[in-house]
Design a protein around this motif. Structure first.
Motif, PDB file in Angstrom:
ATOM      1  N   VAL A 126       0.842  -1.213   0.000  1.00 25.68           N
ATOM      2  CA  VAL A 126       0.000   0.000   0.000  1.00 25.68           C
ATOM      3  C   VAL A 126       0.874   1.258   0.000  1.00 25.68           C
ATOM      4  N   LEU A 127       1.985   1.199   0.725  1.00 27.50           N
ATOM      5  CA  LEU A 127       2.854   2.385   0.837  1.00 27.50           C
ATOM      6  C   LEU A 127       3.781   2.537  -0.373  1.00 27.50           C
ATOM      7  N   ASP A 128       3.736   1.549  -1.282  1.00 25.76           N
ATOM      8  CA  ASP A 128       4.612   1.539  -2.444  1.00 25.76           C
ATOM      9  C   ASP A 128       6.080   1.706  -2.001  1.00 25.76           C
ATOM     10  N   MET A 129       6.444   0.882  -1.032  1.00 23.69           N
ATOM     11  CA  MET A 129       7.756   1.016  -0.384  1.00 23.69           C
ATOM     12  C   MET A 129       8.899   0.626  -1.319  1.00 23.69           C
ATOM     13  N   ASP A 130       9.965   1.379  -1.232  1.00 22.06           N
ATOM     14  CA  ASP A 130      11.177   1.078  -1.985  1.00 22.06           C
ATOM     15  C   ASP A 130      11.657  -0.343  -1.627  1.00 22.06           C
ATOM     16  N   GLY A 131      12.074  -1.116  -2.632  1.00 14.81           N
ATOM     17  CA  GLY A 131      12.473  -2.503  -2.427  1.00 14.81           C
ATOM     18  C   GLY A 131      13.586  -2.667  -1.401  1.00 14.81           C
ATOM     19  N   LYS A 132      14.548  -1.711  -1.416  1.00 14.22           N
ATOM     20  CA  LYS A 132      15.688  -1.836  -0.485  1.00 14.22           C
ATOM     21  C   LYS A 132      15.228  -1.621   0.952  1.00 14.22           C
ATOM     22  N   VAL A 133      14.295  -0.681   1.106  1.00 15.89           N
ATOM     23  CA  VAL A 133      13.779  -0.401   2.456  1.00 15.89           C
ATOM     24  C   VAL A 133      13.007  -1.622   2.956  1.00 15.89           C
ATOM     25  N   LEU A 134      12.207  -2.221   2.067  1.00 16.01           N
ATOM     26  CA  LEU A 134      11.440  -3.412   2.467  1.00 16.01           C
ATOM     27  C   LEU A 134      12.380  -4.541   2.888  1.00 16.01           C
ATOM     28  N   LYS A 135      13.471  -4.674   2.145  1.00 17.69           N
ATOM     29  CA  LYS A 135      14.438  -5.733   2.478  1.00 17.69           C
ATOM     30  C   LYS A 135      15.028  -5.475   3.871  1.00 17.69           C
ATOM     31  N   THR A 136      15.373  -4.209   4.126  1.00 13.71           N
ATOM     32  CA  THR A 136      15.930  -3.853   5.444  1.00 13.71           C
ATOM     33  C   THR A 136      14.938  -4.189   6.550  1.00 13.71           C
ATOM     34  N   LEU A 137      13.652  -3.855   6.305  1.00 19.18           N
ATOM     35  CA  LEU A 137      12.660  -4.027   7.372  1.00 19.18           C
ATOM     36  C   LEU A 137      12.199  -5.477   7.529  1.00 19.18           C
ATOM     37  N   SER A 138      12.447  -6.294   6.517  1.00 12.56           N
ATOM     38  CA  SER A 138      11.982  -7.689   6.579  1.00 12.56           C
ATOM     39  C   SER A 138      12.842  -8.563   7.483  1.00 12.56           C
TER      40      SER A 138
END
Ligand code: NAD
Length: 418
Positions: free
Chosen positions: A18-30
């Motif tokens: 939904v937030l259209d999150m940047d892939g790198k940020v998603l990887k960091t947060l996962s």
């Protein structure tokens, strides 16, 4: 059954979409930023040495130092601690606290450990992870089966190692060591404030509102007591060994007195002053499916799952435990139009009180009970209001709304730092 970590990752993935999150940020947060493990040697009563697996998982610290409890439990697993650490990141973010998320644990059955063994284990935990802990690094607190006394041992060991006073390195301490009075009841109190906000939105009047609570420990007892005192009818209660139901309602105080005397809630069934003739013993599974207005899981994770979600009848589910409703079950409850107050909001009274404790320790200036109570109430009600408005405006469940607000704040902090 879906693990807590799978649920936590799914929740993050849907918020990220939904937030259209940047892939790198998603990887960091996962994934957690740091996974710390050690085996703690403890000299047992019989003289032999035993090693206990210990973990500290530091998920993300973009918003501030890591913060999260340490649990002592035989079923602690690294996967579970990872999920709990991630939830702490979102919880601190949702509340606007200047903390990131972490969690820790030792695989041990504290009920089978002597005081001496628990003390050595607590101090050993600090020996193992002291380099990564501290007021500006990572601030542990109590969790399941860890107590203010355990925080005293941990603080003492930490101060011994760093050679100066550092009361804000741990929260949930006894008052004499810089803890705050409200901490003991803070999680239940926070849940009570949030529950009141939700029932007024749902137009439920306390006197005609029935409540079932799973778990009768610190959190379950305190929220039961506060709801009962505010006029709600607490009709079902449980602990790990059974559940009791009485449509006329229970006095949580009397039930606790009886439980302390007899050891289990189920054994209180026959005590006339606690359970009337109309009361009955039920199973823990039945408690979750009772025809009540409010269901409060306050024991363990993964209690409402694809197996039983269809049978849940409550209009309002308040997640006082961490992760009691699986992601699949959450979907079903949403379809049934039940309001689910997510754990990151419902049980955030504890970490908010911990934040107050940390602030007071850092300042060396202490507030009165009333001042702390009012600040807690105001903070939780403001966050409830923001989450509720966002959910109405964007046609989201309370969980989706809370996650979007919380994850967005962390993602922005991660991006700003990169
Ligand atoms: P606690 O150890 O004081 O109490 C847990 C209670 O749950 C006990 O009464 C136990 O008998 C009962 N229980 C265990 N298994 C059960 C089962 N299968 N069915 C019914 N009851 C069962 O723990 P607590 O501090 O009250 O924490 C409860 C939950 O709230 C945990 O999930 C914890 O992570 C969460 N939580 C606690 C705090 C806090 O400040 N204590 C803060 C945030 C979240």
């Amino acid at each position: 059954m879906e693990s807590e970590l799978t649920s936590a990752k799914k929740q993050l993935a849907s918020a990220a979409k939904v937030l259209d999150m940047d892939g790198k940020v998603l990887k960091t947060l996962s994934e957690p930023k740091n996974v710390l493990k050690d085996d703690i040697p403890v000299r047992m009563g019989a003289g032999d040495k035993k090693y206990f697996n210990a973990y500290r998982i530091q998920h993300n610290d973009a918003l501030g130092p890591f913060k999260g409890g340490i649990r002592f439990h035989p079923e602690v697993s690294i996967e579970e601690v990872k999920a709990l650490a991630m939830w702490m990141t979102w919880k601190c973010s949702l509340l606007g606290l200047p903390f990131g998320g972490a969690k820790g644990g030792i695989i041990v059955d504290p009920k089978k450990s002597s005081l001496h063994e628990l003390r050595d284990m607590s101090k050993g935990y600090v020996d193992s992870f002291s380099e990564f802990i501290g007021p500006d690094k990572d601030i542990p607190a109590p969790d399941v089966y860890t107590t203010p006394k355990i925080m005293s041992w941990m603080l003492d060991q930490y101060e011994l190692l760093v050679k100066h006073h550092a009361p804000s390195a741990f929260t949930g301490k006894p008052v004499e060591l810089g803890g705050i009075q409200i901490r003991e009841e803070a999680t239940g109190l926070g849940g009570f404030f949030v529950c009141n906000d939700a029932t007024s939105r749902l137009k439920l009047k306390p006197k005609s509102t029935t409540v079932a609570i799973q778990g009768f420990g610190n959190v379950g007892f305190n929220i039961a007591r506060l709801l009962h005192d505010a006029g709600y009818k607490v009709v079902a209660l449980s602990d790990s060994r059974g559940a009791i139901y009485n449509k006329s309602g229970f006095s949580p105080e009397k039930t606790m007195t009886c439980k302390l005397e007899k050891g289990t809630i189920a054994d209180c069934y026959s005590v006339g002053s606690v359970v009337s003739d109309k009361g009955k013993l039920i199973t823990n599974e039945e408690l979750l499916e009772l025809d009540v207005d409010i269901l409060i899981p306050a024991a363990l994770g993964n209690q409402i799952t694809l197996k039983n979600a269809d049978n849940v009848k409550a209009k309002l589910v308040v997640e006082m435990a961490n992760g009691p409703v699986s992601a699949g079950a959450d979907r079903i409850l949403n379809e049934k139009k039940a309001m689910v107050i997510p754990d990151i909001l419902a049980n955030s009274g504890g970490v908010t009180a911990s934040y107050f404790e940390w602030v007071q320790n850092n300042y060396g200036y202490y507030w009165s009970y009333t001042e702390t109570y009012e600040k807690l109430k105001q903070m939780l009600s403001n966050v409830f209001e923001t989450t509720f408005k966002n959910s109405n405006k964007n046609k989201l469940s309370m969980r989706e709304s809370a996650y979007l607000l919380a994850v967005d704040r962390v993602a922005k902090a991660v991006e700003l730092r990169s």
